[in-house]
Design a protein around this motif. Structure first.
Motif, PDB file in Angstrom:
ATOM      1  N   PHE A   1       0.861  -1.137  -0.080  1.00 42.64           N
ATOM      2  CA  PHE A   1      -0.033   0.028   0.018  1.00 42.64           C
ATOM      3  C   PHE A   1       0.944   1.265  -0.110  1.00 42.64           C
ATOM      4  CE2 PHE A   1      -3.080  -3.351   1.162  1.00 42.64           C
ATOM      5  CZ  PHE A   1      -4.078  -2.664   0.973  1.00 42.64           C
ATOM      6  N   THR A   2       1.015   1.846  -1.183  1.00 41.24           N
ATOM      7  CA  THR A   2       2.003   2.880  -1.281  1.00 41.24           C
ATOM      8  C   THR A   2       1.265   4.409  -1.374  1.00 41.24           C
ATOM      9  OG1 THR A   2       2.023   2.880  -3.783  1.00 41.24           O
ATOM     10  CG2 THR A   2       3.805   1.593  -2.304  1.00 41.24           C
ATOM     11  N   THR A   3       0.000   4.292  -1.774  1.00 41.18           N
ATOM     12  CA  THR A   3      -0.822   5.532  -1.836  1.00 41.18           C
ATOM     13  C   THR A   3      -2.377   5.336  -1.840  1.00 41.18           C
ATOM     14  OG1 THR A   3      -1.675   7.068  -3.472  1.00 41.18           O
ATOM     15  CG2 THR A   3      -1.166   5.174  -4.274  1.00 41.18           C
ATOM     16  N   LEU A   4      -3.001   5.936  -1.152  1.00 42.22           N
ATOM     17  CA  LEU A   4      -4.614   6.095  -0.801  1.00 42.22           C
ATOM     18  C   LEU A   4      -5.120   6.114  -2.110  1.00 42.22           C
ATOM     19  CD1 LEU A   4      -5.099   8.389   2.253  1.00 42.22           C
ATOM     20  CD2 LEU A   4      -5.163   5.772   2.333  1.00 42.22           C
ATOM     21  N   GLY A   5      -4.530   6.387  -3.175  1.00 46.69           N
ATOM     22  CA  GLY A   5      -5.265   6.551  -4.505  1.00 46.69           C
ATOM     23  C   GLY A   5      -5.446   5.175  -4.894  1.00 46.69           C
ATOM     24  N   LYS A   6      -4.832   4.282  -4.488  1.00 47.61           N
ATOM     25  CA  LYS A   6      -5.064   2.600  -4.974  1.00 47.61           C
ATOM     26  C   LYS A   6      -5.836   1.700  -3.946  1.00 47.61           C
ATOM     27  CE  LYS A   6      -2.332   3.120  -8.760  1.00 47.61           C
ATOM     28  NZ  LYS A   6      -3.053   2.915 -10.050  1.00 47.61           N
ATOM     29  N   VAL A   7      -6.320   2.429  -2.922  1.00 54.82           N
ATOM     30  CA  VAL A   7      -7.074   1.597  -2.002  1.00 54.82           C
ATOM     31  C   VAL A   7      -8.546   1.537  -2.503  1.00 54.82           C
ATOM     32  CG1 VAL A   7      -7.884   1.475   0.227  1.00 54.82           C
ATOM     33  CG2 VAL A   7      -5.751   2.213  -0.279  1.00 54.82           C
ATOM     34  N   GLN A   8      -8.950   0.047  -2.274  1.00 50.33           N
ATOM     35  CA  GLN A   8     -10.308  -0.192  -2.398  1.00 50.33           C
ATOM     36  C   GLN A   8     -10.774  -1.201  -1.353  1.00 50.33           C
ATOM     37  OE1 GLN A   8     -11.357  -1.522  -6.779  1.00 50.33           O
ATOM     38  NE2 GLN A   8     -11.992  -3.633  -5.552  1.00 50.33           N
ATOM     39  N   ARG A   9     -12.172  -1.193  -1.087  1.00 49.32           N
ATOM     40  CA  ARG A   9     -12.668  -2.013   0.033  1.00 49.32           C
ATOM     41  C   ARG A   9     -12.761  -3.375  -0.695  1.00 49.32           C
ATOM     42  NH1 ARG A   9     -14.694  -2.608   4.720  1.00 49.32           N
ATOM     43  NH2 ARG A   9     -14.286  -0.667   5.559  1.00 49.32           N
ATOM     44  N   VAL A  10     -12.767  -4.411   0.380  1.00 43.91           N
ATOM     45  CA  VAL A  10     -12.447  -5.689  -0.064  1.00 43.91           C
ATOM     46  C   VAL A  10     -14.224  -6.053  -0.372  1.00 43.91           C
ATOM     47  CG1 VAL A  10     -12.263  -8.202   0.792  1.00 43.91           C
ATOM     48  CG2 VAL A  10     -10.395  -6.503   1.070  1.00 43.91           C
ATOM     49  N   GLY A  11     -14.129  -6.825  -1.350  1.00 47.21           N
ATOM     50  CA  GLY A  11     -15.579  -7.167  -1.726  1.00 47.21           C
ATOM     51  C   GLY A  11     -16.359  -6.250  -2.669  1.00 47.21           C
TER      52      GLY A  11
END
Length: 207
Positions: free
Chosen positions: A31-41
């Motif tokens: 995880f290097t940036t919040l822009g690549k975060v997605q909630r599981v499911g």
């Protein structure tokens, strides 16, 4: 939290909220940036919204299907007026009332460096007092009976105590490991630890 017939407002200390989430993300491998975060499911990524230029981060799971009457996001921005306009429109599209302070990029970079190097979060000038005034003003006007405050900053303790004395029910959403003062855990009527979201069962990286 009893919501039936109660008006519910939410205020977000956006600078602190964004930087704390960013720090938690970087502690997870990959995880290097919040822009690549997605909630599981959620393959469409609709549950997590991120906009870096105005330090906006929001997970729809935070409120657990509650529907606030109003949400206000206090943050800062660097860039030209056209992009600032776009940032206001973006927050509005997500049903937030935006309070965005425009600041010099050099000042913002210095604040970010201090946060990264020393773990000290300095807020954009005027953001904290604007949130505090708005939260108290709305309480005095009886605009809400329940309030959610997203912060880990102990500077808001006097505000929390003041609105509780007015009979308001206060829920603080913050990061337990980063609290500026442990009183933030027990002075509000409820405390929700946002740090508990940062595990791989909650978030993944968008490919």
């Amino acid at each position: 939290m009893l919501m039936m017939g109660k008006k519910f407002y939410v205020y977000v200390d956006g600078e602190s909220h964004y930087i704390r989430n960013e720090g938690k993300a970087k502690k997870l491998d990959g995880f290097t940036t919040l822009g690549k975060v997605q909630r599981v499911g959620n393959s469409q990524g609709q549950d997590v919204k991120v906009r870096d230029d105005c330090h906006f981060f929001w997970d729809s799971e935070y409120l657990n299907n509650l529907h606030p009457d109003r949400k206000v996001y206090f943050t800062a921005f660097t860039g030209n007026d056209n992009v600032l306009h776009d940032a206001h429109v973006y927050l509005r599209s997500l049903h937030f009332e935006p309070y965005i302070i425009k600041e010099d990029k050099g000042l913002r970079d210095r604040r970010r460096s201090k946060a990264n190097d020393a773990g000290v979060i300095e807020k954009p000038k005027g953001a904290d007092i604007a949130l505090a005034v708005r939260m108290i003003e709305d309480a005095v006007l009886d605009n809400y009976q329940i309030v959610g405050l997203f912060t880990s900053d102990a500077d808001y303790l006097p505000v929390i105590k003041a609105v509780r004395r007015m009979g308001k029910y206060v829920v603080v959403y913050g990061f337990k490991e980063n609290l500026g003062n442990p009183e933030l855990e027990y002075v509000p009527d409820e405390f929700v630890d946002l740090g508990s979201y940062w595990k791989r069962t909650c978030y993944k990286i968008i490919a």
